[in-house]
Motif scaffolding. Structure first.
Motif, PDB file in Angstrom:
ATOM      1  N   GLU A  41      -7.086  -0.937   3.577  1.00 52.16           N
ATOM      2  CA  GLU A  41      -6.238  -0.581   2.435  1.00 52.16           C
ATOM      3  C   GLU A  41      -5.897  -1.773   1.542  1.00 52.16           C
ATOM      4  OE1 GLU A  41      -2.880   1.899   3.288  1.00 52.16           O
ATOM      5  OE2 GLU A  41      -3.898   2.934   4.923  1.00 52.16           O
TER       6      GLU A  41
ATOM      7  N   ALA B 125      -4.048  -1.620  -2.097  1.00 49.67           N
ATOM      8  CA  ALA B 125      -2.754  -2.287  -2.242  1.00 49.67           C
ATOM      9  C   ALA B 125      -2.755  -3.250  -3.424  1.00 49.67           C
ATOM     10  CB  ALA B 125      -2.413  -3.034  -0.953  1.00 49.67           C
TER      11      ALA B 125
ATOM     12  N   ASN C 155       0.815  -1.215   0.000  1.00 52.58           N
ATOM     13  CA  ASN C 155       0.000   0.000   0.000  1.00 52.58           C
ATOM     14  C   ASN C 155       0.850   1.267   0.000  1.00 52.58           C
ATOM     15  OD1 ASN C 155       0.951  -0.508   2.622  1.00 52.58           O
ATOM     16  ND2 ASN C 155      -0.739   0.604   3.569  1.00 52.58           N
TER      17      ASN C 155
ATOM     18  N   VAL D 157      -0.287  -4.371   5.626  1.00 54.01           N
ATOM     19  CA  VAL D 157      -1.376  -3.609   4.986  1.00 54.01           C
ATOM     20  C   VAL D 157      -2.651  -3.674   5.826  1.00 54.01           C
ATOM     21  CG1 VAL D 157      -2.803  -3.376   2.919  1.00 54.01           C
ATOM     22  CG2 VAL D 157      -0.419  -4.113   2.704  1.00 54.01           C
TER      23      VAL D 157
END
Length: 284
Positions: free
Chosen positions: A42, A46, A14, A38
């Motif tokens: 997110e 990512a 990410n 991550v």
């Protein structure tokens, strides 16, 4: 086989800046991460960033892997849908406990590869639990895709209810067992990360222990750790001779316009040639 697996550097999927910086790094494997580094909110972003990075595969010097989320996360199918594409050299599956998990993932990968006209992509299975340690040999030997086992010390200790220290006694048996199981299955073993980025001497000592246990390399979390582990996991004479043999044999094959040939009864192609070149370049 002529191959460098001294360093497997995890790069948060990410973080655009880190994905870009990875182009200039000399880790043997750059592993774009979709798992621990991550946050849940997110993950989708990512996946998209990694998918875009793979389109620029030629700009990276290292082999490129992607670590998906774990089998029990329920997110692997979404991960694979985005990252099984041209440009990815392998997939790291974290927290593998059984061969059934690998078989399900392999089925998903095969479907995507056929649809996208890709060759079978390698898999490294990360062993991070008591159940995974017990099943390590069966996991390593359950599929031709499996190229290596990775030891994950932190989740293992959590599973055992043991606090982490730089020399965790609770992980001694597991750390010693995994390279034995990997070797028995004809696969590689890569050691766990060294968490203290500033303790360079500790990293070097820990890498020596890992090498003496039979590991061929180490997972790392920072670019400054690359040179340290490369120094410890220097190619052996056997690996160097194999690489030279691969290069000379494949050069002859290419002059005859052949796409693949054999060395000591084992098939080699362009991938093996590139790995041989990288290995020999690393000792200059």
């Amino acid at each position: 086989m002529a191959r460098l697996l001294r360093s497997l550097l995890f790069v948060p999927g990410n973080n655009t800046r880190f994905l870009e910086k990875a182009k200039s790094l000399n880790s043997d494997i750059i592993c774009f991460d979709l798992e621990d580094s991550v946050p849940l909110e997110e993950k989708k972003s990512a996946r998209n960033l990694i998918k875009n990075a793979l389109k620029h595969r030629s700009e990276y010097n290292s082999e490129i892997y992607v670590r998906t989320n774990s089998p029990i996360s329920g997110m692997i199918s979404d991960d694979l849908l985005e990252v099984i594409q041209k440009g990815v050299d392998g997939i790291v599956i974290p927290k593998v406990n059984t061969i059934n998990e690998i078989k399900k993932i392999e089925k998903m990968m095969t479907g995507l590869e056929k649809k996208r006209k890709l060759k079978p992509i390698e898999v490294m299975a990360s062993i991070e639990s008591a159940e995974g340690v017990v099943n390590a040999y069966s996991i390593a030997s359950c599929s031709k895709r499996i190229s290596a086992l990775i030891f994950g010390v932190f989740d293992l200790l959590n599973d055992l209810g043991v606090e982490y220290t730089k020399k965790p006694e609770g992980a001694l048996y597991s750390r010693a067992k995994i390279p034995i199981d990997a070797r028995a299955a004809g696969k590689y073993a890569i050691d766990a990360i060294w968490q203290d980025i500033d303790d360079v001497a500790g990293l070097e000592q820990d890498s020596v222990v890992a090498k003496n246990l039979g590991y061929v390399g180490k997972s790392i979390i920072h670019p400054q750790q690359v040179d340290v582990v490369h120094k410890v996991f220097y190619p052996t004479l056997t690996e160097i001779e194999w690489a030279k043999k691969v290069m000379s044999t494949y050069d002859l094959a290419r002059k005859s316009k052949k796409g693949a040939t054999t060395v000591d009864g084992k098939m080699i192609d362009e991938v093996h040639y590139k790995r041989a070149v990288a290995l020999l370049n690393s000792i200059k």
